[in-house]
Write an enzyme that holds these catalytic residues in place. Structure first.
Site, PDB file in Angstrom:
ATOM      1  N   TYR A 147     -15.611  47.309 -27.274  1.00 27.57           N
ATOM      2  CA  TYR A 147     -15.274  47.589 -28.676  1.00 27.57           C
ATOM      3  C   TYR A 147     -14.150  46.658 -29.144  1.00 27.57           C
ATOM      4  CZ  TYR A 147     -13.355  50.121 -32.688  1.00 27.57           C
ATOM      5  OH  TYR A 147     -12.870  50.456 -33.923  1.00 27.57           O
ATOM      6  N   ALA A 148     -13.089  46.556 -28.319  1.00 28.56           N
ATOM      7  CA  ALA A 148     -11.952  45.703 -28.691  1.00 28.56           C
ATOM      8  C   ALA A 148     -12.401  44.250 -28.859  1.00 28.56           C
ATOM      9  CB  ALA A 148     -10.852  45.808 -27.628  1.00 28.56           C
ATOM     10  N   ALA A 149     -13.337  43.811 -28.014  1.00 26.99           N
ATOM     11  CA  ALA A 149     -13.845  42.430 -28.120  1.00 26.99           C
ATOM     12  C   ALA A 149     -14.548  42.225 -29.459  1.00 26.99           C
ATOM     13  CB  ALA A 149     -14.803  42.140 -26.967  1.00 26.99           C
ATOM     14  N   SER A 150     -15.326  43.227 -29.887  1.00 24.57           N
ATOM     15  CA  SER A 150     -16.041  43.084 -31.171  1.00 24.57           C
ATOM     16  C   SER A 150     -15.050  43.027 -32.334  1.00 24.57           C
ATOM     17  CB  SER A 150     -17.062  44.217 -31.366  1.00 24.57           C
ATOM     18  OG  SER A 150     -16.418  45.447 -31.654  1.00 24.57           O
ATOM     19  N   LYS A 151     -13.934  43.762 -32.202  1.00 25.90           N
ATOM     20  CA  LYS A 151     -12.931  43.801 -33.273  1.00 25.90           C
ATOM     21  C   LYS A 151     -12.099  42.515 -33.298  1.00 25.90           C
ATOM     22  CE  LYS A 151     -14.433  47.328 -34.912  1.00 25.90           C
ATOM     23  NZ  LYS A 151     -14.787  47.534 -36.309  1.00 25.90           N
TER      24      LYS A 151
HETATM   25  N1  LIG Z   1     -11.220  55.934 -36.560  1.00 26.25           N
HETATM   26  C1  LIG Z   1     -10.437  55.064 -35.947  1.00 26.25           C
HETATM   27  O1  LIG Z   1      -9.513  55.460 -35.173  1.00 26.25           O
HETATM   28  C2  LIG Z   1     -10.588  53.588 -36.185  1.00 26.25           C
HETATM   29  C3  LIG Z   1      -9.557  52.732 -35.766  1.00 26.25           C
HETATM   30  C4  LIG Z   1      -9.691  51.362 -35.971  1.00 26.25           C
HETATM   31  C5  LIG Z   1     -10.826  50.862 -36.593  1.00 26.25           C
HETATM   32  N2  LIG Z   1     -11.820  51.702 -36.986  1.00 26.25           N
HETATM   33  C6  LIG Z   1     -13.002  51.118 -37.641  1.00 26.25           C
HETATM   34  O2  LIG Z   1     -13.184  51.729 -38.898  1.00 26.25           O
HETATM   35  C7  LIG Z   1     -14.552  51.565 -39.306  1.00 26.25           C
HETATM   36  C8  LIG Z   1     -15.034  52.880 -39.896  1.00 26.25           C
HETATM   37  O3  LIG Z   1     -15.012  53.879 -38.881  1.00 26.25           O
HETATM   38  P1  LIG Z   1     -14.518  55.371 -39.135  1.00 26.25           P
HETATM   39  O4  LIG Z   1     -13.293  55.591 -38.328  1.00 26.25           O
HETATM   40  O5  LIG Z   1     -14.474  55.667 -40.577  1.00 26.25           O
HETATM   41  O6  LIG Z   1     -15.677  56.184 -38.393  1.00 26.25           O
HETATM   42  P2  LIG Z   1     -16.905  57.030 -38.958  1.00 26.25           P
HETATM   43  O7  LIG Z   1     -16.427  58.176 -39.763  1.00 26.25           O
HETATM   44  O8  LIG Z   1     -17.753  57.292 -37.755  1.00 26.25           O
HETATM   45  O9  LIG Z   1     -17.645  56.010 -39.937  1.00 26.25           O
HETATM   46  C9  LIG Z   1     -18.497  54.998 -39.492  1.00 26.25           C
HETATM   47  C10 LIG Z   1     -19.383  54.582 -40.641  1.00 26.25           C
HETATM   48  O10 LIG Z   1     -20.200  53.493 -40.220  1.00 26.25           O
HETATM   49  C11 LIG Z   1     -21.558  53.774 -40.567  1.00 26.25           C
HETATM   50  N3  LIG Z   1     -22.461  53.126 -39.636  1.00 26.25           N
HETATM   51  C12 LIG Z   1     -22.403  53.112 -38.275  1.00 26.25           C
HETATM   52  N4  LIG Z   1     -23.424  52.418 -37.782  1.00 26.25           N
HETATM   53  C13 LIG Z   1     -24.156  51.975 -38.852  1.00 26.25           C
HETATM   54  C14 LIG Z   1     -25.332  51.205 -38.995  1.00 26.25           C
HETATM   55  N5  LIG Z   1     -25.996  50.741 -37.951  1.00 26.25           N
HETATM   56  N6  LIG Z   1     -25.792  50.932 -40.255  1.00 26.25           N
HETATM   57  C15 LIG Z   1     -25.126  51.414 -41.342  1.00 26.25           C
HETATM   58  N7  LIG Z   1     -24.001  52.140 -41.260  1.00 26.25           N
HETATM   59  C16 LIG Z   1     -23.538  52.422 -40.031  1.00 26.25           C
HETATM   60  C17 LIG Z   1     -21.655  55.304 -40.528  1.00 26.25           C
HETATM   61  O11 LIG Z   1     -22.674  55.758 -41.425  1.00 26.25           O
HETATM   62  P3  LIG Z   1     -24.112  56.329 -41.030  1.00 26.25           P
HETATM   63  O12 LIG Z   1     -23.982  57.024 -39.711  1.00 26.25           O
HETATM   64  O13 LIG Z   1     -24.430  57.246 -42.166  1.00 26.25           O
HETATM   65  O14 LIG Z   1     -24.997  55.133 -40.998  1.00 26.25           O
HETATM   66  C18 LIG Z   1     -20.312  55.705 -41.086  1.00 26.25           C
HETATM   67  O15 LIG Z   1     -20.343  55.731 -42.499  1.00 26.25           O
HETATM   68  C19 LIG Z   1     -15.317  51.106 -38.064  1.00 26.25           C
HETATM   69  O16 LIG Z   1     -15.593  49.734 -38.171  1.00 26.25           O
HETATM   70  C20 LIG Z   1     -14.330  51.357 -36.925  1.00 26.25           C
HETATM   71  O17 LIG Z   1     -14.520  50.456 -35.865  1.00 26.25           O
HETATM   72  C21 LIG Z   1     -11.724  53.056 -36.810  1.00 26.25           C
END
Ligand SMILES: NC(=O)c1ccc[n+]([C@@H]2O[C@H](COP(=O)([O-])OP(=O)(O)OC[C@H]3O[C@@H](n4cnc5c(N)ncnc54)[C@H](OP(=O)(O)O)[C@@H]3O)[C@@H](O)[C@H]2O)c1
Length: 277
Positions: free
Chosen positions: A157-161
């Site tokens: 995951y960290a690599a993708s980010k």
């Molecule tokens: N939460 C954390 O601690 C954290 C920290 C750092 C970075 N992030 C980043 O923040 C971003 C948003 O994550 P979040 O924390 O808000 O988690 P989340 O509530 O699980 O939201 C993820 C979103 O991505 C969508 N998604 C996932 N796979 C998809 C696909 N193949 N096609 C279309 N939509 C897709 C999901 O929608 P559907 O399932 O409806 O498709 C959902 O709306 C991510 O990139 C994550 O890596 C999160």
């Protein structure tokens, strides 16, 4: 002077929950109309309704961002419905908790497909269209604080980010002359569905956000959303919501042994806990 956001149009992927949904609402409050992209229609409709209740327009596009035609569909839909787009936030993404050597090749590639390749494809096509139309714009990608340092079980995951951050950094300079801003967003642990989804995919127990980080560090998605809107008003290269984590990540880059010794102790502690449970 702050950039006026009233009447602008944004496209947000991963808008059905968490950071994406919160950002859509924060943008609507700032006067922006939004195109919401994700796979869960019912959740997108709920978010769209909350945008309309705030007096802005919302249009939903249902689909998987890793399907190649999806980029074109999302941008075409924005242009058809609102006549243009100004802001694109490539936010859809997910995590997996597993040691790198135990990940299947297909799992690793699938994660990069959503987190990295789909995000790059969206920003690349957006940039091409903005340049062709000689329009300014703002492109953002949801990276993570883990783009700067890695953690056990979150290596892939960290690599993708980190890959997302590297692309944003280059695009920022490549597009500056075209008046297109590019920023990477670096949330710390945020209270969304992320950890439940990650545990489900990894077939691990638990998944509560508080099992991953002490309470004091966990932030709300609204906090990230507000920081993103602040960046739209006053552009910056990276969006951070924690000074402590930002400073620590700089320290870990300069002195990797500090993080190494913290993580070695943490891994030992976790192994002891697992052995006793
Ligand atoms: N939460 C954390 O601690 C954290 C920290 C750092 C970075 N992030 C980043 O923040 C971003 C948003 O994550 P979040 O924390 O808000 O988690 P989340 O509530 O699980 O939201 C993820 C979103 O991505 C969508 N998604 C996932 N796979 C998809 C696909 N193949 N096609 C279309 N939509 C897709 C999901 O929608 P559907 O399932 O409806 O498709 C959902 O709306 C991510 O990139 C994550 O890596 C999160």
């Amino acid at each position: 002077m702050a950039i006026q956001l009233e009447g602008k149009v944004a496209i947000i992927t991963g808008a059905s929950s968490g950071i994406g949904a919160a950002t859509a609402r924060a943008m609507a409050k700032a006067g922006i109309d939004v195109v919401l992209v994700a796979r869960r229609r019912d959740r997108l409709e709920e978010v769209a309704k909350s945008i309309r209740d705030l007096g802005r327009r919302a249009h939903i596009v249902v689909g998987d961002v890793s399907d190649a035609p999806h980029v074109k569909i999302a941008l075409d839909e924005a242009e058809r419905h609102f006549g243009r787009f100004d802001i694109v936030f490539a936010n859809a993404g997910y995590g997996m908790e597993r040691p790198v050597h135990l990940m299947e090749d297909t799992e690793l590639r699938a994660m990069f497909e959503v987190n990295f390749f789909s995000s790059v494809a969206l920003l690349r096509e957006s940039a091409k269209r903005l340049c062709a139309a000689k329009r300014s714009g703002h492109l953002l990608m949801c990276s993570s604080c883990l783009s700067k340092f890695s953690m056990p079980d979150f290596g892939a995951y960290a690599a993708s980010k980190a890959a997302q951050e590297a692309i944003c950094r280059a695009m920022r300079f490549e597009l500056a002359a075209d008046h297109i801003e590019v920023a990477s967003v670096h949330p710390v642990t945020t209270a969304t569905e992320f950890f439940e989804q990650s545990a489900q995919r990894s077939a691990t127990q638990g998944g509560s956000v508080h099992e991953h980080a002490p309470k004091w560090i966990v932030q709300s998605p609204d906090r990230v959303a507000n920081a993103i809107v602040a960046c739209l008003r006053r552009p910056r290269s990276e969006v951070w919501t924690s000074h402590i984590v930002r400073f620590s990540s700089a320290l870990f880059t300069a002195f990797p042994w500090i993080l190494d010794s913290i993580l070695r102790r943490e891994v030992k502690r976790q192994r002891r806990r697992r052995a006793h449970s």
